[in-house]
Design a protein around this motif. Structure first.
Motif, PDB file in Angstrom:
ATOM      1  N   ARG A   1       0.949  -1.062  -0.281  1.00 43.30           N
ATOM      2  CA  ARG A   1       0.277   0.098   0.138  1.00 43.30           C
ATOM      3  C   ARG A   1       0.639   1.208   0.348  1.00 43.30           C
ATOM      4  O   ARG A   1       0.009   2.422  -0.844  1.00 43.30           O
ATOM      5  N   ARG A   2       2.196   1.197   0.834  1.00 47.53           N
ATOM      6  CA  ARG A   2       2.761   2.189   0.699  1.00 47.53           C
ATOM      7  C   ARG A   2       2.788   2.708  -0.659  1.00 47.53           C
ATOM      8  O   ARG A   2       3.498   4.297  -0.790  1.00 47.53           O
ATOM      9  N   TYR A   3       3.705   2.142  -1.622  1.00 44.34           N
ATOM     10  CA  TYR A   3       3.439   2.470  -2.737  1.00 44.34           C
ATOM     11  C   TYR A   3       2.790   3.239  -3.882  1.00 44.34           C
ATOM     12  O   TYR A   3       3.078   3.288  -5.595  1.00 44.34           O
ATOM     13  N   ILE A   4       1.446   3.149  -3.310  1.00 40.88           N
ATOM     14  CA  ILE A   4       0.083   3.637  -4.498  1.00 40.88           C
ATOM     15  C   ILE A   4      -0.321   4.647  -3.911  1.00 40.88           C
ATOM     16  O   ILE A   4      -0.816   4.671  -2.743  1.00 40.88           O
ATOM     17  N   ARG A   5      -0.808   5.343  -4.094  1.00 37.46           N
ATOM     18  CA  ARG A   5      -1.765   6.916  -4.006  1.00 37.46           C
ATOM     19  C   ARG A   5      -3.232   7.366  -5.292  1.00 37.46           C
ATOM     20  O   ARG A   5      -2.728   6.524  -5.624  1.00 37.46           O
ATOM     21  N   LYS A   6      -4.013   8.033  -4.670  1.00 38.27           N
ATOM     22  CA  LYS A   6      -4.540   8.352  -5.535  1.00 38.27           C
ATOM     23  C   LYS A   6      -4.591   8.971  -7.105  1.00 38.27           C
ATOM     24  O   LYS A   6      -3.346   9.918  -6.424  1.00 38.27           O
ATOM     25  N   ALA A   7      -5.022   8.421  -7.665  1.00 42.80           N
ATOM     26  CA  ALA A   7      -4.528   9.343  -8.844  1.00 42.80           C
ATOM     27  C   ALA A   7      -5.692  10.526  -8.653  1.00 42.80           C
ATOM     28  O   ALA A   7      -6.782  10.596  -8.046  1.00 42.80           O
ATOM     29  N   SER A   8      -4.859  11.971  -9.117  1.00 42.01           N
ATOM     30  CA  SER A   8      -5.073  13.426  -9.016  1.00 42.01           C
ATOM     31  C   SER A   8      -6.327  13.504  -9.928  1.00 42.01           C
ATOM     32  O   SER A   8      -6.366  12.520 -10.681  1.00 42.01           O
TER      33      SER A   8
END
Length: 203
Positions: free
Chosen positions: A196-203
């Motif tokens: 999870r730490r390597y993924i974030r929501k697409a803006s």
């Protein structure tokens, strides 16, 4: 001589206080840190890299500028050795003590750890212990925020690249893992399974 003795005793007491072992508990479990906590100027400092890693952050150190960038899901943290001003998602935050390097490790104030990552932190002087609560962070104990087909951003070599979620592994009380597809800057298509730490929501 009478003036020197009390001074030496005071210095010795300070040295002993600073050398006392500080125990660290994360969610009630004691952690053996490679970078043991230290006391400086009445402040508790924790080793940044190992602590951030345990709390789900990715850390990069630029030796040329002495700047450290850490990413944790949607949060970006930037600090510099010797500079009390930190940046969290573009917002300035002043630490009560600047980051230092000791025994080749970077140390930051305990209070900053909580402010930077959103963790609950507490120091108990009677037992010389640090308690870190990850519940407020909503990371290890949250339901996987992404599902198959979602468009996300993946942290690849210090840059966030567009990716697509293929499969989700929702782990209770542990870091979720995902199978994602993304394209390297070279154009090569990659399928990988990051945490999870390597993924974030697409803006």
């Amino acid at each position: 001589m009478s003036k020197i003795v009390p001074l030496l005793i005071g210095l010795l007491a300070t040295a002993l206080a600073q050398s006392q072992e500080v125990r660290v508990f994360i969610d009630g479990i004691e952690e053996e840190l490679r970078e043991p906590p230290i006391l400086r100027g009445g402040r508790t400092l924790l080793g940044l890299r190992k602590t951030f890693d345990l709390l789900g952050a990715v850390v990069y150190y630029d030796s040329a500028t002495k700047q450290i960038t850490a990413w944790r899901a949607e949060r970006t943290i930037q600090i510099q050795i010797g500079n009390p001003e930190a940046m969290i998602d573009g917002r300035s935050l002043r630490m009560d003590q600047p980051p230092i390097i000791e025994n080749k490790s970077t140390y930051v104030p305990l209070r900053f750890l909580g402010e930077a990552l959103g963790a609950g932190v507490k120091y108990v002087g009677s037992t010389n212990s640090v308690y870190i609560d990850t519940a407020p962070m909503g990371f290890f104990n949250e339901k996987a925020p992404f599902k198959a087909g979602d468009k996300v951003l993946y942290l690849y070599r210090r840059q966030w690249l567009p990716a697509t979620v293929v499969q989700v592994f929702d782990n209770d009380n542990e870091e979720d893992r995902y199978v994602i597809d993304f394209v390297e800057p070279s154009g090569r298509k990659i399928r990988i399974s990051p945490g999870r730490r390597y993924i974030r929501k697409a803006s």
